[in-house]
Design an enzyme around this catalytic site. Structure first.
Site, mmCIF file in Angstrom:
data_model
loop_
_atom_site.group_PDB
_atom_site.id
_atom_site.type_symbol
_atom_site.label_atom_id
_atom_site.label_comp_id
_atom_site.label_asym_id
_atom_site.label_seq_id
_atom_site.Cartn_x
_atom_site.Cartn_y
_atom_site.Cartn_z
ATOM 1 N N HIS A 1 34.391 -59.610 -12.225
ATOM 2 C CA HIS A 1 35.334 -59.836 -11.036
ATOM 3 C C HIS A 1 34.754 -59.748 -9.676
ATOM 4 O O HIS A 1 34.236 -60.575 -9.462
ATOM 5 C CB HIS A 1 36.667 -58.786 -11.499
ATOM 6 C CG HIS A 1 37.799 -58.816 -10.929
ATOM 7 N ND1 HIS A 1 38.306 -59.927 -9.994
ATOM 8 C CD2 HIS A 1 38.979 -57.697 -10.691
ATOM 9 C CE1 HIS A 1 39.506 -59.623 -9.548
ATOM 10 N NE2 HIS A 1 39.723 -58.290 -9.830
ATOM 11 N N HIS B 1 36.790 -69.435 -14.086
ATOM 12 C CA HIS B 1 37.920 -68.732 -13.899
ATOM 13 C C HIS B 1 38.784 -68.730 -14.921
ATOM 14 O O HIS B 1 38.972 -69.778 -15.301
ATOM 15 C CB HIS B 1 38.369 -69.164 -12.386
ATOM 16 C CG HIS B 1 39.315 -68.234 -11.662
ATOM 17 N ND1 HIS B 1 40.580 -68.079 -12.104
ATOM 18 C CD2 HIS B 1 39.085 -67.660 -10.621
ATOM 19 C CE1 HIS B 1 40.950 -67.300 -11.117
ATOM 20 N NE2 HIS B 1 40.196 -66.857 -10.362
ATOM 21 N N ASP C 1 33.437 -66.445 -5.639
ATOM 22 C CA ASP C 1 32.219 -65.668 -5.435
ATOM 23 C C ASP C 1 30.802 -66.123 -5.347
ATOM 24 O O ASP C 1 29.846 -65.621 -5.310
ATOM 25 C CB ASP C 1 32.117 -64.741 -6.724
ATOM 26 C CG ASP C 1 33.214 -63.438 -6.806
ATOM 27 O OD1 ASP C 1 34.077 -63.560 -7.459
ATOM 28 O OD2 ASP C 1 33.335 -62.839 -5.743
HETATM 29 C C1 SDX Z 1 37.052 -63.375 -9.474
HETATM 30 O O1 SDX Z 1 41.320 -63.674 -11.962
HETATM 31 C C2 SDX Z 1 41.040 -63.746 -10.501
HETATM 32 O O2 SDX Z 1 42.077 -64.319 -9.935
HETATM 33 C C3 SDX Z 1 39.889 -63.219 -10.302
HETATM 34 C C4 SDX Z 1 39.421 -63.642 -8.824
HETATM 35 C C5 SDX Z 1 40.527 -62.948 -7.596
HETATM 36 O O3 SDX Z 1 40.546 -63.480 -6.697
HETATM 37 O O4 SDX Z 1 40.886 -62.046 -7.865
HETATM 38 O O5 SDX Z 1 39.846 -65.207 -8.594
HETATM 39 C C6 SDX Z 1 38.122 -63.264 -8.398
HETATM 40 O O6 SDX Z 1 36.794 -62.401 -10.324
HETATM 41 C C7 SDX Z 1 36.565 -64.701 -9.792
HETATM 42 C C8 SDX Z 1 35.607 -64.639 -11.164
HETATM 43 C C9 SDX Z 1 34.198 -64.145 -11.078
HETATM 44 N N1 SDX Z 1 33.609 -63.797 -11.911
HETATM 45 C C10 SDX Z 1 32.387 -64.542 -12.297
HETATM 46 O O7 SDX Z 1 31.948 -65.377 -11.741
HETATM 47 C C11 SDX Z 1 31.780 -63.994 -13.574
HETATM 48 C C12 SDX Z 1 31.329 -65.217 -14.351
HETATM 49 N N2 SDX Z 1 32.681 -65.816 -14.735
HETATM 50 C C13 SDX Z 1 32.820 -65.573 -16.003
HETATM 51 O O8 SDX Z 1 32.673 -64.422 -16.732
HETATM 52 C C14 SDX Z 1 34.311 -66.125 -16.506
HETATM 53 O O9 SDX Z 1 34.336 -67.496 -16.017
HETATM 54 C C15 SDX Z 1 35.504 -65.435 -16.017
HETATM 55 C C16 SDX Z 1 35.487 -63.997 -16.184
HETATM 56 C C17 SDX Z 1 35.627 -65.394 -14.472
HETATM 57 C C18 SDX Z 1 36.640 -66.009 -16.750
HETATM 58 O O10 SDX Z 1 36.588 -65.854 -18.121
HETATM 59 P P1 SDX Z 1 37.471 -66.170 -19.416
HETATM 60 O O11 SDX Z 1 38.740 -67.024 -18.752
HETATM 61 O O12 SDX Z 1 37.987 -64.934 -19.880
HETATM 62 O O13 SDX Z 1 36.553 -67.216 -20.081
HETATM 63 P P2 SDX Z 1 35.886 -66.751 -21.307
HETATM 64 O O14 SDX Z 1 34.949 -65.667 -20.875
HETATM 65 O O15 SDX Z 1 36.606 -66.394 -22.381
HETATM 66 O O16 SDX Z 1 34.888 -68.032 -21.256
HETATM 67 C C19 SDX Z 1 35.500 -69.139 -22.035
HETATM 68 C C20 SDX Z 1 34.165 -70.040 -22.396
HETATM 69 C C21 SDX Z 1 33.157 -68.932 -22.959
HETATM 70 O O17 SDX Z 1 32.379 -69.987 -23.907
HETATM 71 P P3 SDX Z 1 32.847 -70.068 -25.671
HETATM 72 O O18 SDX Z 1 32.551 -68.669 -26.151
HETATM 73 O O19 SDX Z 1 34.137 -70.622 -25.826
HETATM 74 O O20 SDX Z 1 31.882 -71.009 -26.039
HETATM 75 O O21 SDX Z 1 33.635 -70.378 -21.204
HETATM 76 C C22 SDX Z 1 32.162 -69.577 -21.082
HETATM 77 C C23 SDX Z 1 32.227 -68.534 -22.055
HETATM 78 O O22 SDX Z 1 30.983 -68.225 -22.778
HETATM 79 N N3 SDX Z 1 32.006 -69.404 -19.759
HETATM 80 C C24 SDX Z 1 30.772 -69.258 -19.263
HETATM 81 C C25 SDX Z 1 31.118 -68.870 -17.929
HETATM 82 N N4 SDX Z 1 32.439 -68.607 -17.631
HETATM 83 C C26 SDX Z 1 32.899 -68.688 -19.200
HETATM 84 N N5 SDX Z 1 29.626 -69.676 -19.339
HETATM 85 C C27 SDX Z 1 28.610 -69.559 -18.629
HETATM 86 N N6 SDX Z 1 28.817 -69.102 -17.349
HETATM 87 C C28 SDX Z 1 29.999 -68.765 -17.024
HETATM 88 N N7 SDX Z 1 30.367 -68.162 -15.721
#
Ligand code: SDX
Length: 443
Positions: A269, A308, A364
């Site tokens: 996050h 996201h 981010d």
């Molecule tokens: C913020 O919610 C908000 O609005 C948050 C925010 C705000 O203003 O408050 O926008 C701020 O928190 C932005 C996000 C910052 N986080 C990151 O950048 C960390 C990296 N991102 C991920 O961890 C992920 O994308 C999330 C946490 C942001 C979202 O995760 P989800 O929606 O739960 O998706 P998921 O983890 O279930 O992933 C779905 C698939 C998975 O692959 P499979 O298992 O289905 O094969 O996508 C892949 C994940 O492995 N995946 C990624 C990835 N994000 C998701 N693979 C590689 N790199 C990534 N960043």
């Protein structure tokens, strides 16, 4: 004539049910309870770990269209606010629901500025932290500590009290953030300078040294205003959900905000801006990008700053920050990590893995590059996220308090544990089997 209902047949019993589809295209999860396999059945529940498809509230504050990359505060597009507004005006919009006229803006700005000081005892709490304490950990502690200085804040159903705590926290959080930073540097605290703007005052409290009065660089001051506007609210993100959920048991808003800050701290996050920069530094060069992409596709690494839950298109905030970086670099000098970031984005957006997973840069990905160029240490990046998000948290919290539909948040569960077992005396218990040994190690 199409009816706004869902016709459901329970094939276990052959019974039919009509479930109303309400405004916003939702059905009430409690409507499922009538669907029973037997009269003494509890009835159906919806199961949605991490709330991937569950609305927890009705809100008027922020609208996001994840497919179209749309973000609006109270109906105003983020692009227009970033270009034309400033943070305090945007905070007023988020908290009050309308843009202020001149008189209201001046009163709002003054009402925030008269709350920038904190109790001198806060400095004693700060002294208790190690020199290398993470400032987010200090912020969780000191915001929570404000709860003990303002017992009047417990009167959460009193509109004037909610308004006062909102002004207090928006006013004080930059001071607490700056004190935390100065503590880690072993520097004396700098008191607020209310002659400066909200962001100018923060820069002063962070970076003022021996000069009589700090003069913020106007380009950096404006860049911080834009960064704060972009981070002010984002509907039901993890930390806002924490603010609403913890707030639902009706503690004061300072204890509640401490929970929100704790949620924001996580690398998935608000901690992602720090994690993204560390990732870019770890990659080290454009030539090393393909190896990183391979690790991500193997599941060994996450591309921090990408992906996201809601945006399945480019995060509009990332677009604004990517364009703004160049203006900041004219003052600070170019952050070489921007070249790795831009090339990483270019490669990722052509790669089937990222396209199929709809992974785009989020807010981010570029914010950390700008913060680093501005001279902030990496562990301050999530703190710089928490400062503006305070207005969003307080607006969402107040909306929850006022919402007649809301009550204490208490989810159900699907129990998958042991059935009834009887207690046996210690001396008569058999030596555990290997499987039980493994289970007993579980935490
Ligand atoms: C913020 O919610 C908000 O609005 C948050 C925010 C705000 O203003 O408050 O926008 C701020 O928190 C932005 C996000 C910052 N986080 C990151 O950048 C960390 C990296 N991102 C991920 O961890 C992920 O994308 C999330 C946490 C942001 C979202 O995760 P989800 O929606 O739960 O998706 P998921 O983890 O279930 O992933 C779905 C698939 C998975 O692959 P499979 O298992 O289905 O094969 O996508 C892949 C994940 O492995 N995946 C990624 C990835 N994000 C998701 N693979 C590689 N790199 C990534 N960043």
């Amino acid at each position: 004539m199409a009816k706004d209902t869902l016709s459901v047949t329970d094939n276990r019993t052959g019974k039919h049910y009509e479930i109303p589809i309400e405004e916003g295209g939702v059905i009430r999860a409690t409507a499922l309870r009538q669907i029973k396999a037997a009269d003494d059945d509890f009835g159906l529940m919806s199961y949605d770990p991490a709330f991937t498809n569950t609305a927890s509230c009705r809100s008027r504050i922020t609208y996001i269209d994840g497919d179209k990359g749309i973000l609006r505060y109270r109906g105003y597009p983020i692009e227009e606010l970033a270009e034309k507004s400033n943070y305090l005006e945007t905070a007023y919009l988020i908290v009050k629901g309308e843009l202020p006229d001149r008189g209201h803006y001046d009163r709002w700005e003054n009402n925030i500025k008269i709350h920038t000081m904190v109790h001198e005892n806060i400095k004693k709490f700060m002294e208790g932290y190690r020199y290398d304490a993470h400032p987010m950990g200090m912020l969780v502690g000191t915001v929570g500590a404000l709860s003990t200085f303002y017992p009047d804040a417990k009167d959460i159903h009193n509109l004037e009290s909610r308004r006062l705590q909102t002004r207090r926290l928006i006013g004080k959080i930059p001071t607490l953030a700056a004190f935390a930073y100065r503590h880690t540097k072993g520097l004396p605290y700098v008191y607020p300078d209310n002659e400066l703007s909200y962001t100018g005052n923060l820069l002063s409290m962070l970076f003022k040294m021996t000069e009589l009065r700090y003069k913020p660089n106007p380009v950096l001051e404006r860049a911080l205003e834009v960064l704060f506007i972009l981070h002010a609210d984002h509907e039901q993100n993890c930390s806002t959900n924490a603010m609403r959920s913890v707030g639902s048991s009706q503690p004061d808003p300072y204890a509640t905000a401490a929970a929100a800050i704790a949620a924001l701290y996580g690398p998935l996050h608000g901690g992602a801006n720090e994690a993204a920069i560390r990732m870019l530094m770890d990659i080290g060069s454009v030539a090393a990008i393909p190896d990183m992409i391979k690790k991500v596709k193997n599941g060994d690494r996450r591309l921090m700053g990408f992906g996201h839950r809601v945006y399945k298109n480019y995060d509009p905030r990332a677009k604004i920050l990517k364009e703004m970086a160049a203006q900041v670099f004219e003052v600070t000098g170019r952050n070489p990590l921007i070249d790795i970031a831009i090339e990483l984005e270019r490669i990722a957006l052509q790669d089937d893995y990222f396209i199929s997973h709809k992974l785009y840069p989020n807010v981010d990905f570029y914010s950390g590059i700008i913060y680093q160029a501005m001279g902030f240490p990496m562990d301050m990046f999530p703190v710089l996220f928490a400062i503006p998000r305070t207005s969003g948290w307080m607006a969402q919290w107040a909306e929850m308090v006022r919402d007649p539909e809301q009550k204490i948040a208490r989810p159900r569960q699907v129990y998958i544990g042991e059935q009834l077992r009887r207690y046996s005396p210690l001396q008569s218990r058999p030596k555990p089997t290997q499987r039980e040994d493994a289970v007993s190690e579980a935490i």
